[in-house]
Design an enzyme around this catalytic site. Structure first.
Site, PDB file in Angstrom:
ATOM      1  N   ASP A   1      61.530  83.611  64.774  1.00 37.33           N
ATOM      2  CA  ASP A   1      61.866  84.736  65.655  1.00 37.33           C
ATOM      3  C   ASP A   1      63.369  85.009  65.716  1.00 37.33           C
ATOM      4  OD1 ASP A   1      62.341  82.347  66.980  1.00 37.33           O
ATOM      5  OD2 ASP A   1      60.905  82.699  68.583  1.00 37.33           O
TER       6      ASP A   1
ATOM      7  N   ASN B   1      55.466  77.061  79.272  1.00 34.68           N
ATOM      8  CA  ASN B   1      54.267  77.845  79.624  1.00 34.68           C
ATOM      9  C   ASN B   1      53.255  77.912  78.466  1.00 34.68           C
ATOM     10  OD1 ASN B   1      55.485  79.541  77.801  1.00 34.68           O
ATOM     11  ND2 ASN B   1      55.730  81.278  79.181  1.00 34.68           N
TER      12      ASN B   1
ATOM     13  N   HIS C   1      53.943  78.766  75.285  1.00 30.48           N
ATOM     14  CA  HIS C   1      54.194  79.758  74.222  1.00 30.48           C
ATOM     15  C   HIS C   1      54.560  79.080  72.900  1.00 30.48           C
ATOM     16  CE1 HIS C   1      58.766  80.329  75.301  1.00 30.48           C
ATOM     17  NE2 HIS C   1      58.614  79.354  74.448  1.00 30.48           N
TER      18      HIS C   1
ATOM     19  N   GLU D   1      54.128  84.784  74.109  1.00 34.59           N
ATOM     20  CA  GLU D   1      53.971  84.305  75.482  1.00 34.59           C
ATOM     21  C   GLU D   1      52.487  84.319  75.862  1.00 34.59           C
ATOM     22  OE1 GLU D   1      56.384  83.052  77.119  1.00 34.59           O
ATOM     23  OE2 GLU D   1      58.219  83.930  76.304  1.00 34.59           O
TER      24      GLU D   1
HETATM   25  P1  PGA Z   1      63.038  74.223  73.465  1.00 37.52           P
HETATM   26  O1  PGA Z   1      62.214  75.579  73.334  1.00 37.52           O
HETATM   27  O2  PGA Z   1      62.891  73.537  72.136  1.00 37.52           O
HETATM   28  O3  PGA Z   1      64.457  74.656  73.710  1.00 37.52           O
HETATM   29  O4  PGA Z   1      62.442  73.433  74.566  1.00 37.52           O
HETATM   30  C1  PGA Z   1      60.957  75.555  72.762  1.00 37.52           C
HETATM   31  C2  PGA Z   1      60.287  76.905  72.927  1.00 37.52           C
HETATM   32  O5  PGA Z   1      60.515  77.556  73.968  1.00 37.52           O
HETATM   33  O6  PGA Z   1      59.530  77.292  72.036  1.00 37.52           O
END
Ligand code: PGA
Length: 247
Positions: free
Chosen positions: A67, A136, A138, A143
């Site tokens: 992304d 959450n 995702h 999301e």
């Molecule tokens: P993080 O993010 O590795 O910074 O915890 C992971 C994500 O939100 O996919």
């Protein structure tokens, strides 16, 4: 799905790196899907070490990132391209021409998303995709509520994500409100996936993703349907799992 639980972040990062290095040694022109965020930094550090000390070469590798924010140039220190450059690419022998990160400055975003999908197909599909997971549930910017069959597309960031990101920008106006993300359907077509998570703040998401029902309300739960998935986590992220097999 193979769940590998390690005692520390360092050990889980090395475990994931071992899988990547093994696939890379077997197929030097590996098509590697990459993720940003704090979780894969240890994996990238270990891959850099393997490149420097063990001669692990990325010269023939093609990469696809999950992304990117819309509206940030690649030189912006919050862009995902910049993140990848600073945390991995600049230290290894990857060929710049083989790097793919969605272009957040593209004039025709829909056209660019279609091109990204076609480019993945054209290169034979992603061999191995690295994934993080949000608190959450995702994956990438998919999301809760995202279609499980979705493809690379533009997504509006949730209000919470925009607020969380505000600390990295000078003003609220500068915080990106949209992103380009691979879809859940795109991610599922990778031949192998490694989902990584560490710390207790990921324990609920990991429990839902691995032991809960497959639902678009926990996008990462789709991994249960993948033919060749590894879940590489530390013991804190695994702390709420009913099945605690130590790898
Ligand atoms: P993080 O993010 O590795 O910074 O915890 C992971 C994500 O939100 O996919």
């Amino acid at each position: 799905m193979l769940v590998i639980i390690k005692n520390s972040y360092d050990e889980m990062s090395k475990e994931a790196a071992k899988i990547v290095a093994d696939r890379l040694r077997k197929k030097p022109n590996l098509v590697l899907g990459l993720a940003t965020g704090s979780t894969p930094i240890g994996l990238y550090k270990e891959l850099i070490r393997m490149h420097k000390e063990e001669g692990l070469s990325f010269a023939k590798v093609t990469t696809f990132n999950l992304d990117e924010y819309i509206g940030l140039p690649r030189t912006h220190d919050q862009s995902y391209f910049y993140f990848m450059w600073e945390n991995l690419f600049k230290y290894i022998d990857v060929d710049r021409r083989y790097i793919h990160v969605p272009d957040g400055m593209a004039n025709d975003i829909d056209g660019h998303c279609e091109w990204y999908e076609n480019e993945i197909k054209h290169l034979g599909g992603i061999d191995l995709q690295i994934l993080g997971i949000g608190g959450n549930g995702h994956i990438a910017f998919n999301e809760p509520g995202s279609s499980l069959g979705s493809r690379t597309r533009i997504k509006t960031l949730t209000e919470q994500t925009v607020k969380d990101n505000a600390r990295f920008f000078k003003s609220m106006e500068e915080v990106p409100k949209f992103a380009i993300t691979m879809g859940i359907g795109t991610i599922m077509e990778a031949k192998e996936v490694i989902l990584m998570a560490n710390k207790t703040n990921k324990a609920d998401a990991i429990k839902s993703a691995i032991e809960g029902p497959v639902t678009h309300m926990t996008p990462a739960s789709i991994i249960q349907m993948h033919r060749k998935a590894y879940v590489v986590i530390d013991k804190e992220a695994a702390s709420k799992l009913t099945h605690q097999f130590r790898g």
